[in-house]
Design an enzyme around this catalytic site. Sequence first.
Site, PDB file in Angstrom:
ATOM      1  N   SER A  38       0.829  -1.214   0.000  1.00 16.71           N
ATOM      2  CA  SER A  38       0.000   0.000   0.000  1.00 16.71           C
ATOM      3  C   SER A  38       0.861   1.262   0.000  1.00 16.71           C
ATOM      4  O   SER A  38       0.532   2.240  -0.679  1.00 16.71           O
ATOM      5  CB  SER A  38      -0.926   0.027   1.217  1.00 16.71           C
ATOM      6  OG  SER A  38      -1.711  -1.125   1.237  1.00 16.71           O
ATOM      7  N   SER A 105      -2.649 -11.701  -2.583  1.00 19.16           N
ATOM      8  CA  SER A 105      -2.721 -12.661  -3.714  1.00 19.16           C
ATOM      9  C   SER A 105      -1.614 -13.710  -3.572  1.00 19.16           C
ATOM     10  O   SER A 105      -0.655 -13.705  -4.351  1.00 19.16           O
ATOM     11  CB  SER A 105      -2.656 -11.937  -5.054  1.00 19.16           C
ATOM     12  OG  SER A 105      -1.817 -10.806  -5.051  1.00 19.16           O
TER      13      SER A 105
HETATM   14  N1  LIG Z   1      -5.716 -14.172   7.899  1.00 19.47           N
HETATM   15  C1  LIG Z   1      -5.234 -13.108   7.249  1.00 19.47           C
HETATM   16  N2  LIG Z   1      -4.238 -13.250   6.337  1.00 19.47           N
HETATM   17  C2  LIG Z   1      -3.759 -12.184   5.698  1.00 19.47           C
HETATM   18  N3  LIG Z   1      -4.206 -10.913   5.861  1.00 19.47           N
HETATM   19  C3  LIG Z   1      -5.218 -10.709   6.741  1.00 19.47           C
HETATM   20  C4  LIG Z   1      -5.760 -11.796   7.472  1.00 19.47           C
HETATM   21  N4  LIG Z   1      -6.738 -11.298   8.292  1.00 19.47           N
HETATM   22  C5  LIG Z   1      -6.802  -9.972   8.080  1.00 19.47           C
HETATM   23  N5  LIG Z   1      -5.892  -9.606   7.154  1.00 19.47           N
HETATM   24  C6  LIG Z   1      -5.791  -8.238   6.603  1.00 19.47           C
HETATM   25  O1  LIG Z   1      -6.323  -8.313   5.282  1.00 19.47           O
HETATM   26  C7  LIG Z   1      -5.432  -7.798   4.319  1.00 19.47           C
HETATM   27  C8  LIG Z   1      -5.204  -8.795   3.151  1.00 19.47           C
HETATM   28  O2  LIG Z   1      -6.309  -8.859   2.328  1.00 19.47           O
HETATM   29  P1  LIG Z   1      -6.158  -9.279   0.812  1.00 19.47           P
HETATM   30  O3  LIG Z   1      -7.499  -9.072   0.182  1.00 19.47           O
HETATM   31  O4  LIG Z   1      -5.017  -8.554   0.205  1.00 19.47           O
HETATM   32  O5  LIG Z   1      -5.789 -10.837   0.923  1.00 19.47           O
HETATM   33  S1  LIG Z   1      -5.852 -11.970  -0.198  1.00 19.47           S
HETATM   34  O6  LIG Z   1      -5.221 -11.435  -1.420  1.00 19.47           O
HETATM   35  O7  LIG Z   1      -7.265 -12.322  -0.423  1.00 19.47           O
HETATM   36  O8  LIG Z   1      -5.096 -13.121   0.341  1.00 19.47           O
HETATM   37  C9  LIG Z   1      -4.123  -7.578   5.026  1.00 19.47           C
HETATM   38  O9  LIG Z   1      -3.747  -6.279   4.601  1.00 19.47           O
HETATM   39  P2  LIG Z   1      -2.248  -5.890   4.203  1.00 19.47           P
HETATM   40  O10 LIG Z   1      -1.511  -5.830   5.504  1.00 19.47           O
HETATM   41  O11 LIG Z   1      -2.403  -4.531   3.572  1.00 19.47           O
HETATM   42  O12 LIG Z   1      -1.702  -6.914   3.241  1.00 19.47           O
HETATM   43  C10 LIG Z   1      -4.406  -7.663   6.502  1.00 19.47           C
HETATM   44  O13 LIG Z   1      -4.492  -6.373   7.061  1.00 19.47           O
HETATM   45  N1  LIG Z   2      11.308   0.679   1.436  1.00 21.44           N
HETATM   46  C1  LIG Z   2      10.038   0.604   1.895  1.00 21.44           C
HETATM   47  N2  LIG Z   2       9.002   0.463   1.042  1.00 21.44           N
HETATM   48  C2  LIG Z   2       7.717   0.380   1.500  1.00 21.44           C
HETATM   49  N3  LIG Z   2       7.379   0.408   2.824  1.00 21.44           N
HETATM   50  C3  LIG Z   2       8.389   0.541   3.715  1.00 21.44           C
HETATM   51  C4  LIG Z   2       9.753   0.644   3.307  1.00 21.44           C
HETATM   52  N4  LIG Z   2      10.536   0.749   4.404  1.00 21.44           N
HETATM   53  C5  LIG Z   2       9.703   0.747   5.461  1.00 21.44           C
HETATM   54  N5  LIG Z   2       8.407   0.637   5.070  1.00 21.44           N
HETATM   55  C6  LIG Z   2       7.258   0.610   5.992  1.00 21.44           C
HETATM   56  O1  LIG Z   2       6.649  -0.680   5.952  1.00 21.44           O
HETATM   57  C7  LIG Z   2       5.255  -0.574   6.210  1.00 21.44           C
HETATM   58  C8  LIG Z   2       4.517  -1.272   5.104  1.00 21.44           C
HETATM   59  O2  LIG Z   2       3.134  -1.242   5.359  1.00 21.44           O
HETATM   60  P1  LIG Z   2       2.054  -1.302   4.225  1.00 21.44           P
HETATM   61  O3  LIG Z   2       2.412  -0.405   3.093  1.00 21.44           O
HETATM   62  O4  LIG Z   2       0.715  -1.099   4.881  1.00 21.44           O
HETATM   63  O5  LIG Z   2       2.205  -2.825   3.725  1.00 21.44           O
HETATM   64  P2  LIG Z   2       1.132  -3.784   3.039  1.00 21.44           P
HETATM   65  O6  LIG Z   2       0.177  -2.912   2.251  1.00 21.44           O
HETATM   66  O7  LIG Z   2       1.944  -4.698   2.178  1.00 21.44           O
HETATM   67  O8  LIG Z   2       0.448  -4.490   4.160  1.00 21.44           O
HETATM   68  C9  LIG Z   2       4.919   0.905   6.299  1.00 21.44           C
HETATM   69  O9  LIG Z   2       4.862   1.280   7.671  1.00 21.44           O
HETATM   70  C10 LIG Z   2       6.130   1.569   5.609  1.00 21.44           C
HETATM   71  O10 LIG Z   2       6.381   2.872   6.116  1.00 21.44           O
END
Ligand SMILES: Nc1ncnc2c1ncn2[C@@H]1O[C@H](COP(=O)(O)OS(=O)(=O)O)[C@@H](OP(=O)(O)O)[C@H]1O
Ligand SMILES: Nc1ncnc2c1ncn2[C@@H]1O[C@H](COP(=O)(O)OP(=O)(O)O)[C@@H](O)[C@H]1O
Length: 198
Positions: A38, A105
């Site tokens: 993100s 994914s």
């Molecule tokens: N069990 C479990 N596994 C992984 N992630 C979890 C789960 N439960 C809640 N979350 C939160 O949901 C976000 C991932 O959703 P997605 O739609 O990207 O997942 S998927 O592609 O369908 O696998 C993911 O967001 P990101 O941290 O931005 O990746 C999590 O915040």
């Molecule tokens: N080089 C980098 N690129 C992207 N995020 C980074 C990096 N270094 C540190 N971060 C930190 O890692 C975290 C990533 O969170 P986020 O973007 O929400 O991940 P995701 O969407 O994959 O769950 C953020 O707090 C971001 O500031």
Amino acid sequence: MNNIVPHTFNVGRKDRNNLKRHKSFVVWFTGLSGSGKSTLANMVEKELFEREIHTFSLDGDNIRGGLNNNLGFSRKDREENLRRIAEVAKLFVDSGSLVIASFISPLNADRDFIKNIIGDEDFVEVFVNTPLEVCENRDVKGLYKKARAGEIKNFTGIDAPYEAPEFPDIEVKTDLEKAEVSVSRIVEYVLEKLEIKK
Ligand SMILES: Nc1ncnc2c1ncn2[C@@H]1O[C@H](COP(=O)(O)OS(=O)(=O)O)[C@@H](OP(=O)(O)O)[C@H]1O
Ligand SMILES: Nc1ncnc2c1ncn2[C@@H]1O[C@H](COP(=O)(O)OP(=O)(O)O)[C@@H](O)[C@H]1O
């Protein structure tokens, strides 16, 4: 698709691409929770938007909170989550937008399926390759802690699988590279594929 006959509209994707003066396709970020999907997607969109590209972001917040709020994290639900997202992304591509999608994914099969729906030509895969330990240390949302404590089941990287893409179009290593550097590599790739008409 019994008794469904698609209507042909006078205005098509090519016309919209001409109007917007650039191509449309999907930039798909895949990686573990906390890998940086993100963060990077947001920065990439801002840079492109400032260059007057018609962008639209699809992210967990606007999808799992709405369209897919009836889905969880079982294998079947993830498949349906990603199927709907891919279909929505395809509609936005048809509308002429550059779509930026950020979803875990997790499986090769998921990404193959998504690519099949969207079309190979219109799919750019960005692998946000951040080691699990780094994601877990960041624990942006406190979810890893909960998953380790058994409070969340099927958590990707803990008790649900993540398969790294073998041949992503772009790979970024957020533990080794500053976000700005990753962003400029992604933006450069996208700008070339957009074939902007001045
Ligand atoms: N069990 C479990 N596994 C992984 N992630 C979890 C789960 N439960 C809640 N979350 C939160 O949901 C976000 C991932 O959703 P997605 O739609 O990207 O997942 S998927 O592609 O369908 O696998 C993911 O967001 P990101 O941290 O931005 O990746 C999590 O915040
Ligand atoms: N080089 C980098 N690129 C992207 N995020 C980074 C990096 N270094 C540190 N971060 C930190 O890692 C975290 C990533 O969170 P986020 O973007 O929400 O991940 P995701 O969407 O994959 O769950 C953020 O707090 C971001 O500031």
